[in-house]
Design a protein around this motif. Structure first.
Motif, PDB file in Angstrom:
ATOM      1  N   PRO A  14     -17.250 -14.881   2.631  1.00  0.00           N
ATOM      2  CA  PRO A  14     -16.838 -16.034   1.826  1.00  0.00           C
ATOM      3  C   PRO A  14     -15.624 -15.698   0.966  1.00  0.00           C
ATOM      4  CG  PRO A  14     -19.197 -15.655   1.657  1.00  0.00           C
ATOM      5  CD  PRO A  14     -18.616 -14.455   2.331  1.00  0.00           C
ATOM      6  N   ARG A  15     -14.890 -16.713   0.606  1.00  0.00           N
ATOM      7  CA  ARG A  15     -13.733 -16.547  -0.269  1.00  0.00           C
ATOM      8  C   ARG A  15     -13.929 -17.364  -1.539  1.00  0.00           C
ATOM      9  NH1 ARG A  15      -9.792 -12.810   1.500  1.00  0.00           N
ATOM     10  NH2 ARG A  15      -8.632 -13.753  -0.189  1.00  0.00           N
ATOM     11  N   PHE A  16     -13.184 -16.992  -2.556  1.00  0.00           N
ATOM     12  CA  PHE A  16     -13.277 -17.643  -3.863  1.00  0.00           C
ATOM     13  C   PHE A  16     -11.896 -18.207  -4.172  1.00  0.00           C
ATOM     14  CE2 PHE A  16     -13.941 -18.465  -8.209  1.00  0.00           C
ATOM     15  CZ  PHE A  16     -15.263 -18.222  -8.581  1.00  0.00           C
ATOM     16  N   TYR A  17     -11.789 -19.524  -4.213  1.00  0.00           N
ATOM     17  CA  TYR A  17     -10.494 -20.181  -4.405  1.00  0.00           C
ATOM     18  C   TYR A  17     -10.361 -20.698  -5.836  1.00  0.00           C
ATOM     19  CZ  TYR A  17     -10.021 -20.140   0.675  1.00  0.00           C
ATOM     20  OH  TYR A  17      -9.938 -19.748   1.992  1.00  0.00           O
ATOM     21  N   ILE A  18      -9.213 -20.430  -6.440  1.00  0.00           N
ATOM     22  CA  ILE A  18      -8.937 -20.897  -7.799  1.00  0.00           C
ATOM     23  C   ILE A  18      -7.579 -21.587  -7.823  1.00  0.00           C
ATOM     24  CG2 ILE A  18      -8.660 -20.243 -10.220  1.00  0.00           C
ATOM     25  CD1 ILE A  18     -10.244 -17.699  -9.588  1.00  0.00           C
ATOM     26  N   PHE A  19      -7.555 -22.796  -8.349  1.00  0.00           N
ATOM     27  CA  PHE A  19      -6.310 -23.552  -8.491  1.00  0.00           C
ATOM     28  C   PHE A  19      -6.081 -23.814  -9.977  1.00  0.00           C
ATOM     29  CE2 PHE A  19      -8.133 -24.555  -4.390  1.00  0.00           C
ATOM     30  CZ  PHE A  19      -7.052 -24.389  -3.518  1.00  0.00           C
ATOM     31  N   CYS A  20      -4.899 -23.447 -10.479  1.00  0.00           N
ATOM     32  CA  CYS A  20      -4.605 -23.538 -11.907  1.00  0.00           C
ATOM     33  C   CYS A  20      -3.542 -24.578 -12.217  1.00  0.00           C
ATOM     34  CB  CYS A  20      -4.125 -22.189 -12.435  1.00  0.00           C
ATOM     35  SG  CYS A  20      -5.364 -20.897 -12.414  1.00  0.00           S
ATOM     36  N   GLU A  21      -3.691 -25.186 -13.388  1.00  0.00           N
ATOM     37  CA  GLU A  21      -2.671 -26.098 -13.899  1.00  0.00           C
ATOM     38  C   GLU A  21      -1.433 -25.313 -14.331  1.00  0.00           C
ATOM     39  OE1 GLU A  21      -2.278 -29.109 -17.733  1.00  0.00           O
ATOM     40  OE2 GLU A  21      -3.624 -27.393 -17.792  1.00  0.00           O
ATOM     41  N   GLY A  22      -1.656 -24.246 -15.085  1.00  0.00           N
ATOM     42  CA  GLY A  22      -0.543 -23.450 -15.596  1.00  0.00           C
ATOM     43  C   GLY A  22       0.081 -22.578 -14.527  1.00  0.00           C
ATOM     44  N   GLU A  23       1.361 -22.299 -14.682  1.00  0.00           N
ATOM     45  CA  GLU A  23       2.068 -21.458 -13.714  1.00  0.00           C
ATOM     46  C   GLU A  23       2.039 -19.983 -14.100  1.00  0.00           C
ATOM     47  OE1 GLU A  23       6.012 -22.911 -13.235  1.00  0.00           O
ATOM     48  OE2 GLU A  23       5.391 -24.829 -12.383  1.00  0.00           O
ATOM     49  N   GLY A  71     -19.444 -21.545   2.825  1.00  0.00           N
ATOM     50  CA  GLY A  71     -19.830 -20.533   1.849  1.00  0.00           C
ATOM     51  C   GLY A  71     -18.772 -20.224   0.821  1.00  0.00           C
ATOM     52  N   ASP A  72     -17.583 -20.769   0.963  1.00  0.00           N
ATOM     53  CA  ASP A  72     -16.499 -20.501   0.028  1.00  0.00           C
ATOM     54  C   ASP A  72     -16.736 -21.215  -1.307  1.00  0.00           C
ATOM     55  OD1 ASP A  72     -15.321 -18.984   1.957  1.00  0.00           O
ATOM     56  OD2 ASP A  72     -13.790 -20.446   2.495  1.00  0.00           O
ATOM     57  N   LYS A  73     -16.168 -20.649  -2.373  1.00  0.00           N
ATOM     58  CA  LYS A  73     -16.311 -21.221  -3.710  1.00  0.00           C
ATOM     59  C   LYS A  73     -14.971 -21.774  -4.172  1.00  0.00           C
ATOM     60  CE  LYS A  73     -20.543 -19.715  -3.914  1.00  0.00           C
ATOM     61  NZ  LYS A  73     -21.696 -20.659  -3.821  1.00  0.00           N
ATOM     62  N   PHE A  74     -15.008 -22.866  -4.916  1.00  0.00           N
ATOM     63  CA  PHE A  74     -13.782 -23.527  -5.360  1.00  0.00           C
ATOM     64  C   PHE A  74     -13.865 -23.876  -6.846  1.00  0.00           C
ATOM     65  CE2 PHE A  74     -13.984 -24.032  -0.858  1.00  0.00           C
ATOM     66  CZ  PHE A  74     -12.672 -23.963  -0.424  1.00  0.00           C
ATOM     67  N   ASP A 102     -18.733 -30.654  -5.252  1.00  0.00           N
ATOM     68  CA  ASP A 102     -19.163 -29.305  -5.611  1.00  0.00           C
ATOM     69  C   ASP A 102     -17.972 -28.404  -5.927  1.00  0.00           C
ATOM     70  OD1 ASP A 102     -21.028 -27.351  -6.166  1.00  0.00           O
ATOM     71  OD2 ASP A 102     -21.092 -26.599  -4.104  1.00  0.00           O
ATOM     72  N   ILE A 103     -17.026 -28.935  -6.697  1.00  0.00           N
ATOM     73  CA  ILE A 103     -15.891 -28.178  -7.213  1.00  0.00           C
ATOM     74  C   ILE A 103     -16.175 -27.888  -8.678  1.00  0.00           C
ATOM     75  CG2 ILE A 103     -13.403 -28.132  -7.595  1.00  0.00           C
ATOM     76  CD1 ILE A 103     -14.124 -28.386  -4.656  1.00  0.00           C
ATOM     77  N   ARG A 104     -16.030 -26.643  -9.107  1.00  0.00           N
ATOM     78  CA  ARG A 104     -16.288 -26.284 -10.492  1.00  0.00           C
ATOM     79  C   ARG A 104     -15.000 -26.356 -11.312  1.00  0.00           C
ATOM     80  NH1 ARG A 104     -20.759 -23.379 -11.694  1.00  0.00           N
ATOM     81  NH2 ARG A 104     -20.160 -23.965 -13.807  1.00  0.00           N
ATOM     82  N   ILE A 105     -15.156 -26.697 -12.578  1.00  0.00           N
ATOM     83  CA  ILE A 105     -14.015 -26.842 -13.486  1.00  0.00           C
ATOM     84  C   ILE A 105     -14.143 -25.871 -14.654  1.00  0.00           C
ATOM     85  CG2 ILE A 105     -12.879 -28.365 -15.157  1.00  0.00           C
ATOM     86  CD1 ILE A 105     -13.649 -30.728 -13.377  1.00  0.00           C
ATOM     87  N   ALA A 106     -13.048 -25.172 -14.952  1.00  0.00           N
ATOM     88  CA  ALA A 106     -12.946 -24.374 -16.181  1.00  0.00           C
ATOM     89  C   ALA A 106     -11.893 -25.067 -17.043  1.00  0.00           C
ATOM     90  CB  ALA A 106     -12.528 -22.943 -15.873  1.00  0.00           C
ATOM     91  N   ILE A 107     -12.328 -25.653 -18.140  1.00  0.00           N
ATOM     92  CA  ILE A 107     -11.424 -26.422 -18.992  1.00  0.00           C
ATOM     93  C   ILE A 107     -11.384 -25.827 -20.393  1.00  0.00           C
ATOM     94  CG2 ILE A 107     -13.267 -28.053 -19.600  1.00  0.00           C
ATOM     95  CD1 ILE A 107     -11.127 -30.229 -19.892  1.00  0.00           C
TER      96      ILE A 107
END
Length: 209
Positions: A14-23, A71-74, A102-107
């Motif tokens: 499985p892979r763990f994907y993270i997408f960020c607002e900040g650059e 199985g990947d996480k987002f 099922d997308i998790r948010i870190a705010i």
């Protein structure tokens, strides 16, 4: 005559994907955390995207999830920002879409620097923007010359302090907030970045040999 061996199939990882607002700020912090905690691995390089609003980031994650194994996480990472930039309705829409897929948010409310500040001290003060936090908090004292491109690596002890401070801060913020407010973008100050780090720890220990 021996039978020819079949081609070995690599086991699914499985892979763990993270997408960020900040650059810079968020990717630098998260990448630094991963490199320190799981050195020499490809656990989760932060994925680059030109999209940067809460709804857009969630939509990018949903699209990526549709192309990858189950199985990947987002996760998506973004700030509350000032209300004139992102209205409450946009944050509510992003959270509803994330939950449905099922997308998790870190705010962080109001900005990621609230989380950074907690590495050094408790905080209960609300801020209206990054500029307001930088002006009125002790962040620039704790990290001399702090700016959005900061690449400082944080120790496990500092991160442990931030985790504890964030939980206390969130509890106090919610306890004093309007009872009708039930979403993180309505709570100031607030951050659940530690939940992302916890998820990375759990994922890494399970999937990295």
């Amino acid at each position: 005559m021996p039978k020819p061996r079949g081609k070995q199939v690599e086991p699914f990882r499985p892979r763990f994907y993270i997408f960020c607002e900040g650059e810079k700020t968020e990717p630098n912090y998260i990448t630094g955390y991963i490199e320190q905690k799981f050195p020499g691995t490809m656990l989760s390089p932060v994925r680059k995207t030109p999209k940067n609003t809460p709804v857009q980031l969630v939509e990018v994650a949903i699209e990526a999830k549709g192309k990858n194994p189950s199985g990947d996480k987002f996760w998506v990472v973004f700030d509350r920002e000032a209300k004139h930039k992102y209205a409450d309705a946009l944050h509510a829409e992003a959270r509803a879409k994330a939950k449905a897929n099922d997308i998790r948010i870190a705010i962080s409310n109001v900005c990621f620097e609230v989380w950074i500040l907690l590495h050094f001290q408790p905080n209960v003060a609300p801020y209206t923007s990054y500029s307001d936090l930088r002006k009125r908090s002790a962040l620039k004292t704790h990290i001399k010359g702090y700016d959005k491109g900061e690449k400082r690596l944080f120790s496990e002890a500092e991160i442990s302090v931030a985790r504890k401070n964030a939980k206390v801060m969130n509890h106090q913020t919610k306890a004093g907030a309007n009872p009708a407010w039930n979403q993180p973008h309505q709570w100031n100050p607030y951050t659940n970045v530690y939940e992302l780090l916890d998820a990375l720890d759990k994922f890494g220990k399970k999937n990295i040999k």
